[in-house]
Every structure is written in structure tokens, then in C-alpha cells.
Design a protein around this motif. Structure first.
Motif, mmCIF file in Angstrom:
data_model
loop_
_atom_site.group_PDB
_atom_site.id
_atom_site.type_symbol
_atom_site.label_atom_id
_atom_site.label_comp_id
_atom_site.label_asym_id
_atom_site.label_seq_id
_atom_site.Cartn_x
_atom_site.Cartn_y
_atom_site.Cartn_z
ATOM 1 N N HIS A 14 0.850 4.662 -2.359
ATOM 2 C CA HIS A 14 0.907 6.059 -2.109
ATOM 3 C C HIS A 14 2.101 6.926 -2.804
ATOM 4 O O HIS A 14 1.776 7.892 -3.287
ATOM 5 N N MET A 48 -4.098 3.948 -7.203
ATOM 6 C CA MET A 48 -2.487 3.991 -6.873
ATOM 7 C C MET A 48 -2.024 2.487 -6.565
ATOM 8 O O MET A 48 -0.942 2.324 -6.944
ATOM 9 N N ASP A 59 -6.821 7.142 0.313
ATOM 10 C CA ASP A 59 -6.589 5.782 -0.180
ATOM 11 C C ASP A 59 -7.454 5.531 -1.263
ATOM 12 O O ASP A 59 -8.655 6.030 -1.311
ATOM 13 N N HIS A 83 0.861 -1.204 -0.018
ATOM 14 C CA HIS A 83 -0.017 0.056 -0.051
ATOM 15 C C HIS A 83 0.910 1.400 0.018
ATOM 16 O O HIS A 83 0.688 2.435 -0.765
#
Ligand code: KG4
Ligand code: ZN
Length: 352
Positions: free
Chosen positions: A122, A325, A321, A118
């Protein structure tokens, strides 16, 4: 497994479920064909994310969100070249929803599975291209022009400075030793009676206030590390002292309080980042994560362009979020054939 096609612009379906947003996106290479985010308002009354409720809501949202994402992108499942999902870090119950769903699709469609960090999503979010920008005269940058760069990642769970050599090679330079910047916004917002997540509300009120009205302490941390828990405690004592004498203090001074606390958080982030830029000599900086949507952060860091630093932000919708991405990070993994096994677990914590 279908014979592996290696198209220049693979069609990747990406799934993000690490916290409280269920998001699915379809990318063609770096281009976003669709990016649907189903936010969960259920957590507002708890002043933070309730993990068990988040996992259940992901289960309810994932199929309708998939249908919308495919429809908006105008593609069907059989067109896809790979399925990407967030493998960690995050709430394990929530992560497992995308994990199981992505594996089922990968098996049924006989296409590769890509587990994504994750945080890498970002860090690479500013590279996303919108499909409607097709006619733009600006040619997309080549990788040689993009890397290496320094990234300040500021989200609800992380505050880190990362050296990004390539999409595969990233190194942590420093990070918060306690609360994250977004967490600091949220906890201070809670003390002010603002709805969770409070970061965007503090941002909104700050725009009408005086950033120098109240002064708060800034930590002295070693190297490139950050700390926000001292500021949070100092703020609590400040509010307790002020409301003792005047129970309407918050209501009468909300804009100035928000502007002053936002100014302090931005200064803490800016000073460390500037020191890291000076020490590494790097001339490219990316600011990413939910807090990168903050207008005070944007204004302060954009001023670095006067010092010949190239400053990049993801578009605001790609700061918080989102699955696009995750698709961006998966695109680079696809090019390297960095695929994930069907036995892959989900991780609460992940390193680079
Ligand atoms: O990146 P993100 O969506 O989720 C994590 O991976 O943590 O970041 C969420 C965080 C929350 O703490 C939220 O309050 C903060 O980003 N945030 C903001 C703004 N928009 C979101 N903080 C300050 N100003 C904003 N405009
Ligand atoms: Zn995040």
C-alpha cells in the motif's frame, strides 16, 4: 534454482489474497503489464468478510486470474524472474492460498520467491507506472527524489502514520488504538443499511449532501495515534435517537448524514497528519490504502500543496487491495536479493 538473472526491469508475477480480493499482476520493473482483481461478492450478505468463504473463493479464483494476468501482460510463465506473494498481514486462511500457490510456481519454475508485507505494498503503490503511460513526457522519478516521505495508510484494517526512509526502512509513528478508518466507514454504513464495503457508498452519497448539517465528536488522542470507536458509538446513539422520532430519518437525510460523517472522519485524519508533518518537518506526503480512494480525503489533503507539501496518491484502482502494489514492493526486494525461503509461514499481523 536457475542461474539468477538480475535484469534492470525484472518480470515479477505478484499474488495478493490477504482479504476478499484475489488479485494477480505482472510487472516489468515498476511498470504494470497487467493487474487482475477478482472480487468476492459472496460477503455482501454478511456485512463483512466471512473468512472461511474467502479462503475457498481464493482457491477457485486463483488459476483463472493467473491465466488472465499472463494473457493481458502477454508473457508466459517461463519469462518470469520471480514470484511474489502477500505474506501478511491478513486472514491466515486466505493468505495461505497465495503462499502455497507462489511456492509451487517458484519451485516448478526454479525462480526466487518473494514474501511481501501487504502494508508496504500500500505504502509504495503510488510509484506504480502504467504501461500505457510509456509516451508520457514526465520522466519517472529517481529514488532520491521519492524518499523519504510520510505516509498516511488508511485501509479497512489499518490507520497508521509511517515514516518511510527507504523501501526497506520504515518506522511506525502512530496508529489507531481501536477501529481503522475504513472499518469506521463500513460499520457506520451498516447502521445506515448500505452494502458492504460501505466506504464507496458513503463517498457517493456524501457528494450530494451538506457536510456541516450534523456534528459528531472528534477524539483527543496522544501523539500520532488515532481512535474511531467513540465516533462509531456516538453515531449509533445519534441514529437511534433520530429514528425513534422519525422512522424515515435515514431515508430522508442520507446524503447529509453521509457528508457529515465523512467530513468528521476526514478532519480526524487531516489534523493528525498535519501535526505529524509539522513535527517531522517532512515536505512529502503519500496517502494510501482503500480509504485514499475517498473523494473527501483527496480534496482535503490536496489542499496541502498550497503549503508547499508534495502530496501523492496512488491511482484509485491501486488504493484498494491489488496485486500490482505487492509487485511494486517485491521489485525493491528483488533488487536487494531479499528472497524468501520455501518454509515461509503466513502472518496475521506484521510489523515494519
Ligand atoms: O486497502 P483495502 O482495499 O483493504 C484493506 O487492506 O483493508 O481497504 C478497504 C477499505 C474498506 O473499508 C472500504 O470501505 C474502504 O477501504 N474504501 C473506501 C472507499 N473505497 C474503499 N472508504 C471510503 N471511501 C471510498 N471511496
Ligand atoms: Zn489492503
Amino acid at each position: 534454482m536457475k542461474e539468477l538473472l538480475m535484469p534492470e526491469c525484472p518480470l515479477i508475477l505478484a499474488i495478493e489474497s490477504s482479504c476478499d480480493d484475489t488479485s494477480l499482476a505482472v510487472l516489468s520493473g515498476k511498470k504494470v503489464l497487467s493487474n487482475i482483481v477478482a472480487s468476492q461478492s459472496i460477503h455482501e450478505e454478511y456485512g463483512g468478510v466471512f473468512p472461511e468463504l474467502a479462503a475457498r473463493a481464493h482457491q477457485e479464483n486463483i488459476i483463472p486470474t493467473l491465466e488472465l494476468a499472463l494473457k493481458k501482460a502477454n508473457v508466459s510463465l517461463k519469462d518470469l524472474h520471480a514470484i511474489a506473494f502477500t505474506q501478511g498481514p491478513g486472514l491466515v486462511g486466505s493468505l495461505l492460498v497465495a503462499n502455497a500457490f507462489a511456492k509451487s510456481l517458484s519451485m516448478a519454475l526454479k525462480i526466487p520467491l518473494i514474501g511481501v508485507n501487504h502494508l508496504k505494498g500500500h505504502i509504495l503503490a503510488h510509484l506504480l507506472e502504467d504501461s500505457k503511460e510509456e509516451k508520457s513526457s514526465n520522466l519517472p522519478k529517481k529514488d532520491e527524489e521519492i524518499f523519504p516521505f510520510l505516509c498516511l495508510l488508511i485501509s479497512g484494517g489499518h490507520t497508521q502514520l509511517i515514516w518511510v526512509e527507504t523501501p526497506e526502512n520504515m518506522r511506525l509513528l502512530g496508529e489507531t488504538q481501536d477501529d481503522a478508518a475504513g472499518e469506521c466507514f463500513d460499520k457506520i454504513g451498516k447502521m445506515l443499511g448500505l452494502t458492504y464495503p460501505a466506504g464507496p457508498w458513503i463517498d457517493k452519497w456524501a457528494q450530494k449532501g451538506d457536510p456541516h448539517k450534523f456534528t459528531f465528536p472528534q477524539p483527543k488522542m496522544e501523539g500520532f495515534h488515532f481512535s474511531f470507536s467513540g465516533l462509531k458509538t456516538a453515531f449509533l446513539y445519534f441514529i437511534q435517537a433520530q429514528t425513534k422520532n422519525n422512522s424515515d430519518f435515514i431515508a430522508h437525510h442520507l446524503a447529509d448524514i453521509c457528508a457529515s460523517i465523512q467530513h468528521t472522519i476526514v478532519e480526524i485524519l487531516y489534523k493528525k497528519t498535519k501535526a505529524a508533518l509539522q513535527e517531522t518537518g517532512v515536505k512529502k506526503l503519500t496517502i494510501s490504502g482503500g480509504v485514499a480512494a475517498n473523494s473527501g480525503v483527496r480534496q482535503k489533503f490536496e489542499s496541502l500543496t498550497k503549503e508547499q507539501i508534495e502530496v501523492n496518491f496512488p491511482e484509485k484502482k491501486y488504493c484498494t487491495d491489488n496485486a500490482a502494489m505487492i509487485g511494486m514492493a517485491a521489485y525493491y526486494q528483488f533488487l536487494n536479493k531479499d528472497f524468501t525461503d520455501l518454509s515461509a509461514p503466513s502472518y496475521a499481523r506484521v510489523n515494519y
